[in-house]
Write a protein that holds these residues in place. Structure first.
Motif, mmCIF file in Angstrom:
data_model
loop_
_atom_site.group_PDB
_atom_site.id
_atom_site.type_symbol
_atom_site.label_atom_id
_atom_site.label_comp_id
_atom_site.label_asym_id
_atom_site.label_seq_id
_atom_site.Cartn_x
_atom_site.Cartn_y
_atom_site.Cartn_z
ATOM 1 N N SER A 132 15.223 27.480 35.818
ATOM 2 C CA SER A 132 14.216 26.443 35.597
ATOM 3 C C SER A 132 13.301 26.319 36.826
ATOM 4 O O SER A 132 12.110 26.033 36.705
ATOM 5 N N SER A 140 9.450 30.491 29.561
ATOM 6 C CA SER A 140 10.278 30.122 28.412
ATOM 7 C C SER A 140 11.239 31.246 28.028
ATOM 8 O O SER A 140 12.231 31.013 27.346
ATOM 9 N N VAL A 192 9.068 22.855 27.286
ATOM 10 C CA VAL A 192 9.270 24.245 26.873
ATOM 11 C C VAL A 192 10.756 24.609 26.897
ATOM 12 O O VAL A 192 11.281 25.238 25.981
ATOM 13 N N MET A 193 11.454 24.162 27.955
ATOM 14 C CA MET A 193 12.893 24.431 28.043
ATOM 15 C C MET A 193 13.637 23.828 26.872
ATOM 16 O O MET A 193 14.484 24.456 26.256
ATOM 17 N N MET A 203 6.862 24.875 20.125
ATOM 18 C CA MET A 203 6.711 24.648 21.558
ATOM 19 C C MET A 203 5.290 24.160 21.877
ATOM 20 O O MET A 203 5.097 23.199 22.615
ATOM 21 N N LEU A 220 3.995 29.182 31.485
ATOM 22 C CA LEU A 220 4.977 28.498 30.639
ATOM 23 C C LEU A 220 5.605 29.466 29.641
ATOM 24 O O LEU A 220 6.815 29.460 29.424
ATOM 25 N N SER A 237 12.803 25.628 23.536
ATOM 26 C CA SER A 237 13.387 26.969 23.391
ATOM 27 C C SER A 237 14.888 26.886 23.190
ATOM 28 O O SER A 237 15.437 27.534 22.315
ATOM 29 N N THR A 279 14.665 30.930 25.901
ATOM 30 C CA THR A 279 14.716 31.442 24.534
ATOM 31 C C THR A 279 15.927 32.359 24.371
ATOM 32 O O THR A 279 16.686 32.253 23.412
#
Lengths: 295, 245
Positions: free
Chosen positions: B197, B141, B60-61, B106, B137, B64, B145
């Motif tokens: 994170s 995110s 996801v990181m 994603m 999640l 984004s 984002t």
């Protein structure tokens, strides 16, 4: 003939930092007109179109589109603009690109007839990245008509097109105009403006230098360049621009015949006389340098 | 709003025509799953579940930061972007469409991680836990984002690619996504709580397993989200002001 004003600028000035791109420009675009905007690079044509399309706001003065501000998206429902063909989304197909653009308008046109009008029917399922430069150019112009506009702004529509493609495109523009559409067209090509426009606005250095019928402006642009080698020249009539390169002198004039007669009468020694039609660009530079000749 | 979906649809269509872009964002989390999680934690139900959660956060990181950072920078460089501004819709559908298509990419990048976890490890989760985990999640995110948007709006493409990588990797490692949730190396234990994170992945851990997020990481997650939000808004306005004033 109606006199409804679709777009106008009133006393508009636009600066970019220290650069004045438009200097107190007042202009009306009336319904049903086919207006050619003519001028050298950097004259302010694109800035003017960007103001009408809502991309920029004026530093001072007002810009109106259908009686409101072009910055308001709702005012832009009845206009069409050409994108630069270098920016078209390469991965989309021609038909998809047209559908995408027309989805933004309340009355998007059917893509079949639109592609037909611009000779793109065979390319409907091709990805844009695979089109030739001329085909992309035609698609870019077609997109201006995707929202069933009343007023379109065509910025250099036929740059880079061959003669056939140019004529096809001109026919498309004429058809639109014949059905009552209004067109504002910029071009480097005098030929293009001559072929299409009824009214011509000459822009230079951010100002409107001339705003008249095609015929009148053609006379203005009928400027000649007289080159000769001479040490010294007397004051000559009708010269709107002088440029010296060592011994060689270039005179820009509205009446080359009279200038040559005058040179002979003045009995100055000269050699290597040459009379040429100026490029549009040179003519504008001369006019811009001495705007008084148009008065 | 319908126009936002139209924009998302065509953006996805463009992405799908160059599938390597999607493969790229799905590859790293999947590869990390295969190389690190399956051999080392695969047989341990709790360990595999937590590690899978970490890898999903990792995916996801990366999507984004990359889709928004590099995508927005690329859009700004194209003359197509100003053209779209002349259409009677304004800037919103384009922006919302980008967020929607980013979410879709994603989701796609999560699929291989989920499949690997389900078939090659002993990781397990209830349906409710899975849904809660996906929600965590999505929430986690948000700061990435926003960071991606910030980078995209203030930098040209080439710079954005580099900066996004520089942000991404230390955040992933430093936040403890590649190490054990309960017994990380000392330096990671020291810096992790201050990285977004960490807060994000702790939410996911809490959703799928027996884990309580610590207050400090939650506070820092909120701080990062607000700061990244402010930076993204600033970048967006600045860009609008420079290009469309």
């Amino acid at each position: 003939m109606t006199t409804e004003i679709l777009a106008r600028t009133v006393d508009v000035t636009r600066r970019y930092g220290d650069v004045v791109a438009l200097d107190r420009v007042t202009l009306d675009i009336t319904a049903g007109e086919l207006v050619g905007l003519l001028g050298p690079n950097g004259a302010g044509k694109s800035t003017l179109i960007n103001l009408f399309a809502g991309l920029r706001s004026p530093t001072s003065g007002t810009v109106e589109l259908f009686g409101g501000s072009p910055r308001d998206p709702a005012q832009r429902r009845l206009i069409g603009v050409t994108p630069q063909d270098t920016g078209l989304p390469q991965a989309l197909k021609v038909g998809e690109c047209v559908d995408f653009v027309s989805a933004h308008f309340p009355a998007g046109v059917a893509r079949g007839p639109l592609l037909e009008r611009f000779g793109l029917s065979d390319l409907e399922r091709r990805q844009i990245g695979s089109l030739s430069g001329g085909q992309k150019r035609r698609l870019a112009v077609a997109l201006a008509f995707a929202g069933d506009p009343r007023l379109v702004f065509l910025d250099e529509p036929t740059t880079g097109l061959d003669v056939d493609a140019r004529r096809t495109l001109w026919d498309g523009v004429r058809d639109f105009h014949a059905e009552g559409g209004t067109v504002v067209l910029t071009s480097h090509y005098l030929e293009e403006i001559e072929a299409l426009a009824h009214r011509v606005v000459v822009v230079g250095d951010g100002r409107v230098l001339a705003d008249d019928t095609m015929e009148k402006v053609r006379d203005i642009v009928g400027v000649r360049r007289v080159s000769l080698t001479a040490a010294e020249l007397p004051e000559l009539p009708g010269v709107v621009g002088v440029e010296r390169q060592g011994e060689r002198v270039h005179l820009v004039t509205l009446d080359a015949d009279e200038l040559v007669r005058e040179l002979v009468r003045a009995d100055v020694p000269f050699s290597g006389l040459e009379v040429r039609q100026t490029s549009l660009e040179e003519a504008f530079l001369a006019i811009t340098a001495r705007p008084a000749v148009l008065a | 709003m319908a126009l936002a979906f139209t924009h998302a649809k065509y953006q996805l269509l463009e992405t799908a025509r160059i599938p390597i872009a999607i493969v790229g964002s799905a590859f790293f989390p999947a590869a990390a799953m295969l190389f690190f999680v399956v051999p080392f934690a695969g047989d341990h139900p709790v360990g595999a579940t937590m590690a899978t959660a970490s890898m999903m956060m990792f995916a996801v990181m990366s999507t984004s930061l990359f889709t928004f950072g590099v995508g927005v920078a690329e859009d700004r460089a194209q003359p197509w972007d100003p053209y779209l501004r002349t259409l009677p819709a304004g800037a919103f559908p384009r922006f919302a469409g980008r967020i929607l298509s980013g979410l879709a990419v994603m989701a796609v990048s999560l699929v291989p991680v989920l499949l690997i976890a389900a078939f090659l490890t002993k990781a397990s989760v209830t349906v409710g836990g899975l849904l809660l985990g996906l929600a965590a999640l999505a929430l986690g995110s948000v700061p990435f984002t926003l960071l991606g948007l910030f980078v995209g709006y203030v930098m040209p493409t080439k710079a954005a690619v580099a900066v996004v990588q520089v942000i991404f990797f230390p955040m992933a490692v430093g936040g403890g996504l590649l190490t054990s949730p309960v017994d990380p190396p000392a330096f990671i234990a020291a810096i992790a709580p201050y990285l977004p994170s960490r807060g994000a992945v702790e939410l996911v851990w809490a959703a799928v397993g027996d884990f309580s997020p610590r207050p400090i990481t939650m506070v820092m997650l909120a701080v990062w989200t607000l700061a990244a939000g402010a930076a993204a808004v600033w970048g967006y306005r600045r860009d609008e002001g420079t290009r469309f004033a």
